[in-house]
Design a protein around this motif. Sequence first.
Motif, mmCIF file in Angstrom:
data_model
loop_
_atom_site.group_PDB
_atom_site.id
_atom_site.type_symbol
_atom_site.label_atom_id
_atom_site.label_comp_id
_atom_site.label_asym_id
_atom_site.label_seq_id
_atom_site.Cartn_x
_atom_site.Cartn_y
_atom_site.Cartn_z
ATOM 1 N N ALA A 1 0.782 -1.220 -0.005
ATOM 2 C CA ALA A 1 -0.103 0.067 0.072
ATOM 3 C C ALA A 1 1.021 1.260 -0.082
ATOM 4 O O ALA A 1 0.631 2.149 -0.659
ATOM 5 N N GLU A 2 2.024 1.293 0.799
ATOM 6 C CA GLU A 2 2.797 2.232 0.684
ATOM 7 C C GLU A 2 3.512 2.476 -0.656
ATOM 8 O O GLU A 2 3.744 3.504 -1.094
ATOM 9 N N SER A 3 3.751 1.644 -1.185
ATOM 10 C CA SER A 3 4.531 1.729 -2.605
ATOM 11 C C SER A 3 3.379 2.225 -3.722
ATOM 12 O O SER A 3 4.064 3.257 -4.246
ATOM 13 N N LEU A 4 2.210 1.932 -3.635
ATOM 14 C CA LEU A 4 1.277 2.552 -4.360
ATOM 15 C C LEU A 4 1.183 4.054 -4.195
ATOM 16 O O LEU A 4 0.971 4.700 -4.977
ATOM 17 N N LEU A 5 1.066 4.248 -2.779
ATOM 18 C CA LEU A 5 0.972 5.702 -2.301
ATOM 19 C C LEU A 5 2.194 6.490 -2.936
ATOM 20 O O LEU A 5 1.842 7.606 -3.385
ATOM 21 N N ALA A 6 3.317 6.059 -2.709
ATOM 22 C CA ALA A 6 4.438 6.537 -3.157
ATOM 23 C C ALA A 6 4.531 6.746 -4.893
ATOM 24 O O ALA A 6 4.842 8.064 -5.295
ATOM 25 N N PHE A 7 3.828 5.867 -5.587
ATOM 26 C CA PHE A 7 3.805 5.948 -6.961
ATOM 27 C C PHE A 7 2.642 7.035 -7.233
ATOM 28 O O PHE A 7 3.042 7.938 -8.223
ATOM 29 N N HIS A 8 1.678 6.970 -6.512
ATOM 30 C CA HIS A 8 0.477 8.217 -6.940
ATOM 31 C C HIS A 8 1.046 9.521 -6.298
ATOM 32 O O HIS A 8 0.669 10.595 -7.169
ATOM 33 N N THR A 9 1.731 9.719 -5.499
ATOM 34 C CA THR A 9 2.343 10.860 -4.949
ATOM 35 C C THR A 9 3.155 11.378 -6.107
ATOM 36 O O THR A 9 3.173 12.577 -6.161
ATOM 37 N N ALA A 10 3.962 10.420 -6.773
ATOM 38 C CA ALA A 10 4.838 10.862 -7.815
ATOM 39 C C ALA A 10 4.020 11.291 -9.092
ATOM 40 O O ALA A 10 4.962 11.465 -10.007
ATOM 41 N N SER A 11 2.747 11.156 -8.989
ATOM 42 C CA SER A 11 1.975 11.489 -10.305
ATOM 43 C C SER A 11 2.144 10.490 -11.351
ATOM 44 O O SER A 11 2.262 10.705 -12.690
ATOM 45 N N TRP A 12 2.443 9.312 -10.865
ATOM 46 C CA TRP A 12 2.161 8.170 -11.912
ATOM 47 C C TRP A 12 1.146 7.070 -11.582
ATOM 48 O O TRP A 12 0.849 6.920 -10.551
ATOM 49 N N LEU A 13 0.848 6.460 -12.723
ATOM 50 C CA LEU A 13 -0.239 5.372 -12.659
ATOM 51 C C LEU A 13 0.388 3.900 -12.804
ATOM 52 O O LEU A 13 1.123 3.820 -13.766
ATOM 53 N N HIS A 14 0.225 2.858 -12.042
ATOM 54 C CA HIS A 14 0.729 1.771 -12.426
ATOM 55 C C HIS A 14 0.118 0.918 -13.567
ATOM 56 O O HIS A 14 0.583 0.416 -14.410
ATOM 57 N N LYS A 15 -1.113 0.819 -13.458
ATOM 58 C CA LYS A 15 -2.034 0.161 -14.354
ATOM 59 C C LYS A 15 -1.874 -1.410 -14.564
ATOM 60 O O LYS A 15 -2.434 -1.992 -15.500
ATOM 61 N N ILE B 1 -6.116 1.297 -7.051
ATOM 62 C CA ILE B 1 -6.615 1.170 -5.643
ATOM 63 C C ILE B 1 -7.362 -0.154 -5.762
ATOM 64 O O ILE B 1 -7.047 -0.829 -4.782
ATOM 65 N N TYR B 2 -8.260 -0.325 -6.811
ATOM 66 C CA TYR B 2 -8.925 -1.640 -6.496
ATOM 67 C C TYR B 2 -8.050 -2.592 -6.712
ATOM 68 O O TYR B 2 -8.555 -3.774 -6.191
ATOM 69 N N GLY B 3 -7.300 -2.768 -7.776
ATOM 70 C CA GLY B 3 -6.328 -3.883 -7.867
ATOM 71 C C GLY B 3 -5.627 -4.222 -6.716
ATOM 72 O O GLY B 3 -5.466 -5.518 -6.366
ATOM 73 N N LEU B 4 -5.169 -3.037 -5.920
ATOM 74 C CA LEU B 4 -4.602 -3.225 -4.502
ATOM 75 C C LEU B 4 -5.457 -4.025 -3.785
ATOM 76 O O LEU B 4 -5.094 -5.058 -2.728
ATOM 77 N N GLY B 5 -6.822 -3.764 -3.419
ATOM 78 C CA GLY B 5 -7.600 -4.170 -2.743
ATOM 79 C C GLY B 5 -7.749 -5.607 -2.972
ATOM 80 O O GLY B 5 -8.055 -6.623 -1.891
ATOM 81 N N VAL B 6 -7.920 -6.238 -4.202
ATOM 82 C CA VAL B 6 -7.815 -7.496 -4.312
ATOM 83 C C VAL B 6 -6.738 -8.277 -4.054
ATOM 84 O O VAL B 6 -6.662 -9.326 -3.419
ATOM 85 N N ARG C 1 -6.499 15.982 -2.059
ATOM 86 C CA ARG C 1 -7.247 15.194 -0.876
ATOM 87 C C ARG C 1 -7.566 13.780 -1.285
ATOM 88 O O ARG C 1 -7.592 13.180 -0.391
ATOM 89 N N GLN C 2 -7.875 13.180 -2.379
ATOM 90 C CA GLN C 2 -7.863 12.048 -2.696
ATOM 91 C C GLN C 2 -6.636 10.996 -2.360
ATOM 92 O O GLN C 2 -6.626 9.942 -1.448
ATOM 93 N N ILE C 3 -5.458 11.761 -2.402
ATOM 94 C CA ILE C 3 -4.162 10.832 -2.145
ATOM 95 C C ILE C 3 -3.982 10.785 -0.723
ATOM 96 O O ILE C 3 -3.690 9.662 -0.082
ATOM 97 N N GLU C 4 -4.383 12.173 -0.028
ATOM 98 C CA GLU C 4 -4.172 12.053 1.421
ATOM 99 C C GLU C 4 -5.414 10.953 2.085
ATOM 100 O O GLU C 4 -5.083 10.406 3.123
ATOM 101 N N LYS C 5 -6.443 10.928 1.380
ATOM 102 C CA LYS C 5 -7.861 9.995 1.751
ATOM 103 C C LYS C 5 -7.070 8.518 2.088
ATOM 104 O O LYS C 5 -7.262 7.813 2.731
ATOM 105 N N PHE C 6 -6.553 8.136 0.772
ATOM 106 C CA PHE C 6 -5.786 6.829 0.695
ATOM 107 C C PHE C 6 -4.688 6.818 1.697
ATOM 108 O O PHE C 6 -4.725 5.551 2.201
#
Length: 559
Positions: free
Chosen positions: A363-377, A457-462, A539-544
């Motif tokens: 989860a922290e890895s995905l947060l770092a990627f989104h904070t860096a303004s990238w999508l993993h996909k 985020i959905y993929g991470l949830g699964v 706001r969305q990134i902070e919520k995550f």
Amino acid sequence: MEVVAFVIGTSGLISVAEVCLAIARAIDGTRAFKEESASLYAMYNFEQVRLALWIAHVVGVTDSPIDIDTLQIEERSLPAMLTRESPINLHAPLHGALTEVARILKKINNLLDKYGANEASVSRRILFQTRIFKEGGKDEIKELLGQLKNWNDSLNGVVESRMRRHLLSNMHVRLLSAAQTDRELEVIQGAAQGTHPSLGDEAAFRRQILGIESRREGEPSGLMVSSGALSPSLPPPIKNGTLRAMGTIARPGKRSIRVLQEWKHGQINWGDLERTIATDRADRLASVLRLEHKPPKLRCLDLVAYTMTDGPRGRLDFGYFYHPPPFANGMTLPLTLQAALATLSERRRPTLTQRFGMAAALAESLLAFHTASWLHKAVWSANILFFADAHTEMLDFRQPFVAGFEFARPDTVRDLTIDRSAGGAVGFEAYCHPELVASLTGDGDRGRRRYQRRFDIYGLGVVLLEIGCWMTAATILQSRQGMDGSSHDHLYETAREALPSRAGTKYKQAVCACLDWEEDENEAEDGLGADELRAQRQRQIEKFANNVVAVLRDCHCSL
């Protein structure tokens, strides 16, 4: 995050949420300053955010104003404060500390008002830049900022280390998700030196990414190698939905480098425009993955080089080649989480503590990627890797690595989705948000959708559901075959019903939040200005960070 209101100087009641959303504007306002004054102004905002977060998370006041002039907390708030599980159990010492912080904040605000730093106009800020040096205000403000930081450090010192890490992480997320330009990040980097070095490092990393993204089209990175230097030189057969192999890269006059190869098939129907975009994006992505000082939480391998080759029927194939981690046996393929879920015996499976750590790290890895303004996909268990230790041959479950970045792209409006993520991989559909599935199959009524953060985020949830149940998504869906409902319904119900007894209610809360994440606000509304889009994204990134990452950290620390 709970909202607490407080008064800063003469500025009136300001909620914590408003302060944190104002950080973007505060940092943006520093562009009229010269470097040193900009750094002072940014430092001031750092410490404001730290204090606001501390009050909200530690004191626990939810709806009562704290008057910064007297710092008298209303009586109706005291029961909540005194019953919270916190090392703080004496109101008087706490009141004294906050009163001293209030005094410092008032003096700083008075100085900023005096020299014009709190004025909106550029002319007043230019006047601030001139007068602060002529009249000696710089030294006084620096001294007060040092005092404020010391008091914030003292306040942090009365809470346990887990809370300190959480507060510091939140400050990083808030400030970095607010900053979008090189100038803003430069201010953060300069102001964080010496006081918050890890924040400075993250800002420097973001600046490097922006530099890569702003390169002229066709300006090469020099990271591409010819297929003749590779062994094997072609993509391997697809296995478990991935194109992954161990191999080598030959270097003239030097020893070959042992690498992990990851390949991606392009689409056969790409025209010249799509091929140009894909080629340029592949080079920029390789440059990002090659950066030496990536944030440790990103959990990705270091790239050595990449290649592009012509596949059958005019298809363009991409290969990315990575150093195995230093501790690993570089001769054997890593084990994917998907394979670990399906094949490991009871004796070899990770403990619950290890699984909590694994979930929090991902989860922290995905947060770092989104904070860096990238999508993993391509977030799914086939792209989570575990390496065997070179000495013990034991899998190291403490260090999961995220792979599959070959589908990633910047999270900007100008970067179009030109492929279908990992949509062609067998089993990947289970990790796709229902709207993404409809978009990929053409069954949706809204046409082809832009890829959104919530799809990651959905993929991470699964993946988190799989870790909590220690069962593949395919097995979960097979066990519910014949029941009414969609794949999403079955996964969500499994999380709601099975996770509390297997991983606890907090873990279930984080997983369900991922599986039920709302639409990205910038997708839902048209005609928003740049400031509004930035505030919404922040706001969305902070919520995550608060609703998923922080909750998983608590699970990890609760045993």
